[in-house]
Design an enzyme around this catalytic site. Structure first.
Site, mmCIF file in Angstrom:
data_model
loop_
_atom_site.group_PDB
_atom_site.id
_atom_site.type_symbol
_atom_site.label_atom_id
_atom_site.label_comp_id
_atom_site.label_asym_id
_atom_site.label_seq_id
_atom_site.Cartn_x
_atom_site.Cartn_y
_atom_site.Cartn_z
ATOM 1 N N PRO A 57 0.827 -1.223 0.000
ATOM 2 C CA PRO A 57 0.000 0.000 0.000
ATOM 3 C C PRO A 57 0.856 1.266 0.000
ATOM 4 C CG PRO A 57 -0.693 -1.510 1.748
ATOM 5 C CD PRO A 57 0.618 -2.017 1.215
ATOM 6 N N GLU A 84 2.199 -7.560 8.314
ATOM 7 C CA GLU A 84 2.392 -6.116 8.462
ATOM 8 C C GLU A 84 3.327 -5.519 7.426
ATOM 9 O OE1 GLU A 84 0.804 -3.893 10.727
ATOM 10 O OE2 GLU A 84 -0.461 -5.664 10.594
HETATM 11 N N1 ADE Z 1 -0.994 -5.166 -0.253
HETATM 12 C C1 ADE Z 1 -1.980 -4.886 0.618
HETATM 13 N N2 ADE Z 1 -2.758 -3.892 0.176
HETATM 14 C C2 ADE Z 1 -2.245 -3.511 -1.040
HETATM 15 C C3 ADE Z 1 -2.591 -2.524 -2.010
HETATM 16 N N3 ADE Z 1 -3.629 -1.707 -1.843
HETATM 17 N N4 ADE Z 1 -1.827 -2.426 -3.117
HETATM 18 C C4 ADE Z 1 -0.759 -3.241 -3.291
HETATM 19 N N5 ADE Z 1 -0.379 -4.176 -2.414
HETATM 20 C C5 ADE Z 1 -1.117 -4.322 -1.298
#
Ligand code: ADE
Length: 215
Positions: A57, A84
């Protein structure tokens, strides 16, 4: 094109194939250990010029332009996180291209990896038919799609716009461009601001403005 799936646990060293551990400093959740990832990347890439991607993320936002960039690489290696996140030294050692598919948190990078792969693979020449690929050149992508209709001409008292039945290709082209502009202006004004607009586009947008004023 070939896709190979690797199991990170195959690169762990202990009997239980453990790939995560508690974070230094305490706190909730587990962190992916650095060694299995560093070893997996070294063994899988074997010195080939591989473009390494970490799905997290915290990555740069995935969008069509990124897919166009990725399709140029002969080899991609996508590393999916869980828990995490990654031990920070994975980033320090490998300097990966970090990609996020949106501002939300999933349980792992597997679905994001599939999203990135799907959007990228469909750009490989020959994967889509010619007519489809023509529709998705970079200029068309700048706007949302125009409304589409198929048979029958009337359903539940709702008619197909007359112009689409006219056979007048120039009128149809203009109508589609105008409706794409209208839809983009209403739903995604941010895209419209980024788009390279032609003289005709500006005229059509002017017409849309006037219609609003008179309607
Ligand atoms: N892993 C967890 N959430 C994610 C996201 N939004 N984009 C890419 N990898 C991720």
């Amino acid at each position: 094109m070939e896709i190979v799936v690797h199991d990170l646990r195959a690169f762990a060293h202990d009997r239980h194939a453990i790939v995560d551990d508690r974070p230094y400093g305490g706190g909730a959740g587990m962190v992916l250990k650095p060694e299995p990832i560093l070893e997996a990347v070294a063994r899988i890439t074997q010195g080939r010029g591989t473009h390494l991607i970490l799905l997290t993320p915290q990555g740069r936002p995935f969008e069509q332009a990124v897919a166009r960039e990725l399709v140029e690489h002969p080899h991609l290696l996508l590393v999916c996180g869980r828990y995490e996140g990654f031990d920070e030294r994975v980033r320090e050692r490998l300097c990966p291209d970090e990609i996020s598919i949106g501002d939300y948190v999933l349980t792992g990078g597997e679905l994001p990896a599939l999203v990135v792969l799907d959007a990228t693979i469909r750009l490989i020449p020959g994967v889509l038919g010619d007519t489809d690929s023509a529709r998705y050149d970079s200029f068309m992508e700048a706007l949302l799609d125009f409304p589409q209709y198929t048979r029958p001409p009337v359903v539940d008292k709702l008619s197909v716009p007359e112009v689409l039945l006219s056979g007048d290709h120039e009128r149809i082209r203009r109508w589609r461009r105008k409706e794409a502009l209208r839809r983009t202006k209403t739903r995604r004004p941010d895209l419209l601001r980024r788009a390279e607009l032609t003289e005709e586009d500006r005229r059509l947008l002017g017409e849309i403005e006037e219609e609003k004023g008179s309607g």
